[in-house]
Scaffold this active site. Structure first.
Site, short mmCIF file in Angstrom:
data_model
loop_
_atom_site.label_atom_id
_atom_site.label_comp_id
_atom_site.label_asym_id
_atom_site.label_seq_id
_atom_site.Cartn_x
_atom_site.Cartn_y
_atom_site.Cartn_z
N PHE A 239 0.85 -1.19 0.00
CA PHE A 239 0.00 0.00 0.00
C PHE A 239 0.89 1.23 0.00
O PHE A 239 1.70 1.42 0.90
CB PHE A 239 -0.95 0.04 1.20
CG PHE A 239 -1.84 1.25 1.15
CD1 PHE A 239 -2.95 1.27 0.31
CD2 PHE A 239 -1.56 2.39 1.89
CE1 PHE A 239 -3.76 2.39 0.22
CE2 PHE A 239 -2.36 3.52 1.81
CZ PHE A 239 -3.47 3.52 0.97
N ASP B 214 9.23 2.94 1.88
CA ASP B 214 8.04 3.68 2.30
C ASP B 214 7.92 3.54 3.82
O ASP B 214 7.51 2.49 4.33
CB ASP B 214 6.80 3.13 1.60
CG ASP B 214 5.52 3.85 1.99
OD1 ASP B 214 5.50 4.49 3.07
OD2 ASP B 214 4.53 3.77 1.24
N LYS C 201 2.34 10.46 8.03
CA LYS C 201 1.64 9.97 9.24
C LYS C 201 2.23 10.52 10.56
O LYS C 201 1.98 11.65 10.91
CB LYS C 201 1.56 8.44 9.23
CG LYS C 201 0.59 7.92 8.15
CD LYS C 201 0.07 6.53 8.44
CE LYS C 201 -1.13 6.20 7.56
NZ LYS C 201 -0.82 5.45 6.34
C1 LIG Z 1 -1.00 5.69 4.87
C2 LIG Z 1 0.05 5.21 3.95
C3 LIG Z 1 0.28 5.84 2.71
C4 LIG Z 1 -0.58 6.96 2.20
O1 LIG Z 1 -0.52 8.08 3.02
P1 LIG Z 1 -1.66 9.19 2.89
O2 LIG Z 1 -1.22 10.26 3.82
O3 LIG Z 1 -2.94 8.54 3.26
O4 LIG Z 1 -1.67 9.65 1.47
C5 LIG Z 1 1.31 5.36 1.93
N1 LIG Z 1 2.09 4.34 2.33
C6 LIG Z 1 1.90 3.71 3.51
C7 LIG Z 1 2.81 2.60 3.90
C8 LIG Z 1 0.87 4.11 4.35
O5 LIG Z 1 0.66 3.48 5.50
#
Ligand SMILES: *Cc1c(COP(=O)(O)O)cnc(C)c1O
Length: 395
Positions: free
Chosen positions: A136, A220, A249
């Protein structure tokens, strides 16, 4: 439907489902809904509220910076932006050439990473970008193309091209990496997939193979960063050095901010005029992120995440529920595997008992509490969660 549910149903875009509650205020690890019900928050806005709710350091940073200077555009810089770039590159170990680019969300950070990958093209020879099955990376078109979940992507085809999803195995890496790969992007722990850890040796092999083929290794860290896994960033558990990481986040503790941090020579790929964002790096967001990261550092919350996470995993297994199939994750990013696909019921029963947890999928409960939790919250959580599991097991 209650009155707020009707209003939500009438006017909020149907891209998200009906919320679990309408929340009104928070304090530390607790939030209250519009009916005055209190909840112990073990989701923290999906790994965002690192300091919990209404932490004095957060409140002070927002209000004092808002009163001084909130936004200036990319034609100007500010002390908070400079300081945050210095802080993030230091915490990530990005080295003397490390640089940061600021945006406003995780998806925007990954869009920047995708553009970075396209710049590593060796004169057009590198057309492939690799990501992992079940990954994701966000919901905007570029980050969605990187996301390895067909049900999220399919309605929005065609995707930006060149992305291939490979299984998280060393064999798949060996079979896929060649000199046409521009970048490989991976999450150290796949949070949205259900708190799934990479197999041992995967990141080390990914580092070795991407380096050999001149591809970028992009990590990520949007969910795993800011100390959540018991290290500042998840990749640090593997002792490797990536070419870039993306963060969002927890970095802002509840204030929207995202960033791309580059290491070494990768830092010179972007040149003047190639990327930008109006709000990116604004003094308000960067001042809050500095305050949040500063407090995580000052209060030793990275170690706290490691210690409380181990405690929580032990206590959850200690409940001895037949519904618990195992626990996964590192630090305070925890996946509780369920022996039956009843995660939705667990979430609903937890709400009824004043506990916020998350169904990452049908058979995984995800926990991502604020990094500030102590003994009392671990105890309270365990007691309530045992009751929840008991009730759901008897249904
Ligand atoms: C939440 C998340 C995203 C996306 O972040 P947003 O601020 O919702 O755009 C991308 N990668 C990972 C691993 C995430 O947990």
């Amino acid at each position: 439907m209650t009155a707020w549910q009707q209003r939500f149903d009438a006017r909020i875009m149907r891209s998200i489902g009906m919320p679990l509650a309408k929340l009104e205020r928070g304090d530390g690890v607790r939030v209250w809904d519009d009916a005055g019900n209190e909840y112990l928050d073990f989701l923290a806005g999906i790994a965002v509220n690192a300091l919990g709710h209404a932490h004095p350091v957060f409140v002070d940073a927002v209000s004092s910076q808002a009163a001084a200077l909130a936004h200036v555009s990319n034609y100007f810089t500010t002390e908070p932006a400079l300081e945050l770039a210095e802080r993030l590159t230091r915490l990530a170990g990005a080295g003397e050439h490390g640089r940061a680019w600021f945006g406003n969300s995780g998806a925007e950070a990954n869009e920047a990473a995708f553009k970075l990958a396209r710049l590593n093209n060796s004169g057009g020879a590198r057309t492939r970008v690799l990501a992992l099955v079940d990954a994701f990376h966000g919901r905007t078109m570029g980050s969605l193309a990187l996301t390895g979940k067909p049900h999220m992507r399919d309605p929005f085809e065609p995707m930006p091209g060149g992305v291939e999803h490979i299984p998280a195995t060393v064999e798949a890496l060996e079979a896929s990496l060649d000199d046409a790969v521009a970048a490989l992007i991976v999450e150290p722990i796949q949070g949205e997939a259900g708190v799934v850890e990479l197999p041992g040796g995967f990141l080390e092999a990914a580092r070795e193979l991407t380096r050999r083929h001149g591809a970028l290794l992009i990590i990520d860290e949007i969910q795993t960063g800011a100390g959540r896994t018991g290290a500042w960033f998840g990749f640090q558990h593997a002792g490797i050095t990536p070419d870039a990481i993306t963060v969002a986040k927890g970095i802002g503790g509840g204030f929207p901010i995202g960033a791309l941090v580059t290491f070494g020579e990768t830092s010179s790929l972007f040149t003047k005029g190639q990327h930008g964002s109006t709000f990116g790096g604004n003094p308000l967001a960067t001042a809050v992120a500095n305050a949040v990261l500063g407090e995580i550092e000052r209060a030793g919350l990275v170690d706290n995440a490691a210690r409380r996470g181990d405690e929580l995993r032990r206590r959850i297994l200690g409940i001895g529920s037949s519904l618990v199939h195992g626990v996964r994750g590192k630090g305070l990013l925890i996946g509780v595997g369920l022996s039956e696909p009843v995660a939705g019921r667990v979430v609903a029963e937890a709400m009824r008992r004043g506990l916020i947890v998350n169904a990452a999928n049908d058979s995984t409960i995800r926990l991502a509490p604020p990094l500030i939790i102590g003994d009392a919250e671990v105890d309270e959580f365990t007691t309530r969660f045992a009751g929840v599991l008991d009730t759901v097991a008897s249904l």
